[in-house]
Design an enzyme around this catalytic site. Structure first.
Site, short mmCIF file in Angstrom:
data_model
loop_
_atom_site.label_atom_id
_atom_site.label_comp_id
_atom_site.label_asym_id
_atom_site.label_seq_id
_atom_site.Cartn_x
_atom_site.Cartn_y
_atom_site.Cartn_z
N ARG A 46 53.23 85.20 20.55
CA ARG A 46 53.50 83.85 21.06
C ARG A 46 54.23 83.07 19.97
O ARG A 46 54.37 83.53 18.84
CB ARG A 46 52.24 83.13 21.54
CG ARG A 46 50.94 83.40 20.88
CD ARG A 46 50.72 82.80 19.52
NE ARG A 46 51.14 81.44 19.40
CZ ARG A 46 51.59 80.90 18.28
NH1 ARG A 46 51.69 81.62 17.18
NH2 ARG A 46 51.96 79.64 18.21
N GLY A 47 54.67 81.86 20.35
CA GLY A 47 55.53 81.09 19.47
C GLY A 47 56.98 81.37 19.88
O GLY A 47 57.35 82.53 20.10
N ALA A 48 57.76 80.30 20.00
CA ALA A 48 59.08 80.43 20.63
C ALA A 48 59.97 81.53 20.01
O ALA A 48 60.45 82.42 20.73
CB ALA A 48 59.78 79.08 20.61
N ARG A 89 57.30 83.46 30.45
CA ARG A 89 56.94 82.10 30.03
C ARG A 89 58.18 81.21 30.14
O ARG A 89 59.23 81.53 29.58
CB ARG A 89 56.39 82.11 28.60
CG ARG A 89 55.16 83.01 28.44
CD ARG A 89 54.45 82.76 27.14
NE ARG A 89 53.81 81.45 27.13
CZ ARG A 89 53.32 80.88 26.02
NH1 ARG A 89 53.42 81.52 24.87
NH2 ARG A 89 52.74 79.70 26.08
N GLN A 197 45.33 77.72 18.92
CA GLN A 197 46.29 78.32 17.98
C GLN A 197 46.17 77.71 16.59
O GLN A 197 46.41 78.38 15.58
CB GLN A 197 47.73 78.15 18.49
CG GLN A 197 48.08 78.99 19.70
CD GLN A 197 47.83 78.26 21.01
OE1 GLN A 197 46.97 77.38 21.10
NE2 GLN A 197 48.58 78.60 22.03
N ASP A 238 59.39 74.32 21.22
CA ASP A 238 59.78 75.44 22.08
C ASP A 238 61.13 75.23 22.74
O ASP A 238 61.77 76.19 23.16
CB ASP A 238 58.71 75.66 23.14
CG ASP A 238 57.46 76.23 22.52
OD1 ASP A 238 56.74 75.45 21.87
OD2 ASP A 238 57.24 77.45 22.62
N ASN A 248 56.82 70.88 22.94
CA ASN A 248 55.98 71.71 22.06
C ASN A 248 54.59 71.79 22.69
O ASN A 248 54.34 71.20 23.76
CB ASN A 248 55.94 71.12 20.65
CG ASN A 248 55.31 72.08 19.64
OD1 ASN A 248 55.64 73.27 19.62
ND2 ASN A 248 54.38 71.60 18.83
N LYS A 249 53.71 72.49 22.04
CA LYS A 249 52.36 72.71 22.56
C LYS A 249 51.71 71.42 23.04
O LYS A 249 51.83 70.37 22.39
CB LYS A 249 51.52 73.36 21.45
CG LYS A 249 50.08 73.66 21.77
CD LYS A 249 49.89 74.44 23.05
CE LYS A 249 50.70 75.72 23.08
NZ LYS A 249 50.70 76.34 24.45
O1 MRU Z 1 51.78 78.77 23.71
P1 MRU Z 1 52.30 79.11 22.36
O2 MRU Z 1 51.25 79.49 21.38
O3 MRU Z 1 53.42 80.14 22.43
O4 MRU Z 1 52.96 77.77 21.84
C1 MRU Z 1 53.61 77.78 20.60
C2 MRU Z 1 54.05 76.46 20.15
O5 MRU Z 1 53.93 75.48 20.84
C3 MRU Z 1 54.75 76.41 18.83
O6 MRU Z 1 54.52 75.18 18.20
C4 MRU Z 1 56.25 76.57 19.04
O7 MRU Z 1 56.53 77.73 19.76
C5 MRU Z 1 57.01 76.58 17.78
S1 MRU Z 1 56.88 78.14 16.96
C6 MRU Z 1 57.81 78.19 15.59
#
Ligand code: MRU
Length: 351
Positions: A46-48, A89, A197, A238, A248-249
């Site tokens: 996970r993470g963009a 996603r 997270q 993201d 973002n999250k």
């Molecule tokens: O749902 P997730 O854990 O994939 O969400 C991730 C985030 O919101 C991060 O802050 C974002 O992807 C930036 S990662 C460098």
């Protein structure tokens, strides 16, 4: 401690199963397209940026599985595989950007190429994406490091660390580089409901790096700010629209509002691959909705009555006017973002 969130070695895709952290550092092999799809969907990866890189290698996994006999069949397979991975996603633009790069390679080259040459070109592109992402993370860190002075208190939300990328992170890369420059500071990590997270991943990464980290529940951020413990906020994103609105999250928007109320600078750290110039503002960024059980039965424990209605958006959009600066590989961009984000601002036309 060195870890590889996504690894491609001799045709094998391996990831850290992030759902097992912080108690277990398990590497798992993704040897089918379904396994890659599931890993992204279930947030094992996970993470963009990490989602994008994993999906690029996922295209190769899918091709290996199908073993197309002709170039035409291989090209068709890439389209089908990329379309499928794109359904995992919706919010992180890096996923679509990485798949687009694979599609572009897929349709380029000569029609006389053997399928093996074609697969080599795809592999080269996925590797390039991975290496670029590593370099970008480092550059973002170096660009933003001076924002964290000695003794500062920094708040972050979710995980924008090495785990969320190909190794260096974005928001956390800024912290790693500030530490490397010899400065000591304290990070407050929001736990980041509902999937934690921040609690599970960000604190783990910062501990590994020897950075002073304190975990707080999401609803404590206002109090911690009022107590004067936070000098700046740095988060990842993201997808960032052309005007600087940043998805973002879930919970990030609230943190930005709090930062504004307490006169605390709020920074978003991203590689430029997170920019989506096709969207003029954040209102049309697709927001992923996830299963109710993530809230009612988080980590297996029932915490809400059976049958309760649940709304579980996984992201929110922070309006550009709440963002002090966007830290990218090419420096810290300041408002107005419609101008500073644009790679080549239109030339002034003499009247
Ligand atoms: O749902 P997730 O854990 O994939 O969400 C991730 C985030 O919101 C991060 O802050 C974002 O992807 C930036 S990662 C460098």
């Amino acid at each position: 401690m060195k870890f590889d969130p996504v690894r491609w070695d001799k045709g094998t895709l391996t990831i850290i199963d992030q759902t097992q952290l912080p108690t277990r550092l398990d590497y798992i092999t993704l040897d089918t397209l379904d396994a890659v799809w599931d890993a992204i969907k279930q947030l094992k990866v996970r993470g963009a940026p990490a989602i994008g890189v994993c999906a690029a290698f996922g295209v190769l996994v899918g091709i290996q599985q199908r073993q197309p006999a002709t170039l035409q069949a291989a090209r068709h397979a890439v389209t089908v595989i990329a379309d499928h991975l794109a359904t995992t996603r919706p919010t992180a633009v890096n996923l679509f950007w990485a798949l687009e790069r694979m599609r572009t390679v897929s349709v380029s080259g000569s029609d006389d190429d053997a399928p093996t040459r074609y697969v080599e070109a795809l592999e080269q592109e996925a590797r390039a994406l991975f290496e670029e992402d590593q370099a970008l993370g480092l550059a973002i860190g170096k660009a933003g490091a001076s924002l964290i002075p000695e003794g500062a208190g920094v708040l972050t939300h979710c995980n924008a660390g090495g785990l969320a990328t190909s190794g260096h992170g974005t928001a956390l890369s800024v912290m790693f580089q500030a530490q490397k420059a010899g400065r000591r500071f304290r990070v407050y990590a929001d736990e980041t409901r509902p999937l934690l997270q921040g609690a599970r991943l960000t604190t783990w990464e910062l501990q590994q790096a020897g950075i002073d980290v304190t975990l707080i529940c999401d609803n404590m951020a206002a109090q911690v700010m009022r107590e004067g413990k936070i000098d700046l906020v740095i988060v990842g994103a993201d997808r960032v629209a052309a005007n600087g609105d940043a998805a973002n999250k879930i919970g990030t928007y609230g943190v930005a509002v709090l930062a504004k109320a307490h006169n605390i600078p709020f920074y978003v750290a991203i590689p430029r691959s997170t920019l989506d110039f096709s969207l003029p503002d954040g209102s049309s960024i697709p927001i992923e909705e996830r299963a109710a059980e993530e809230i009612t039965h988080g980590f297996g424990l029932q915490t809400a009555p059976d049958g309760v209605a649940v709304y579980n958006p996984a992201f929110d959009v922070t309006p550009a006017e709440l963002i002090t600066g966007i830290i990218t590989e090419s420096g810290i961009l300041t408002p107005p973002f419609t101008e500073s984000l644009n790679p080549s601002p239109p030339e002034q036309v003499a009247s």
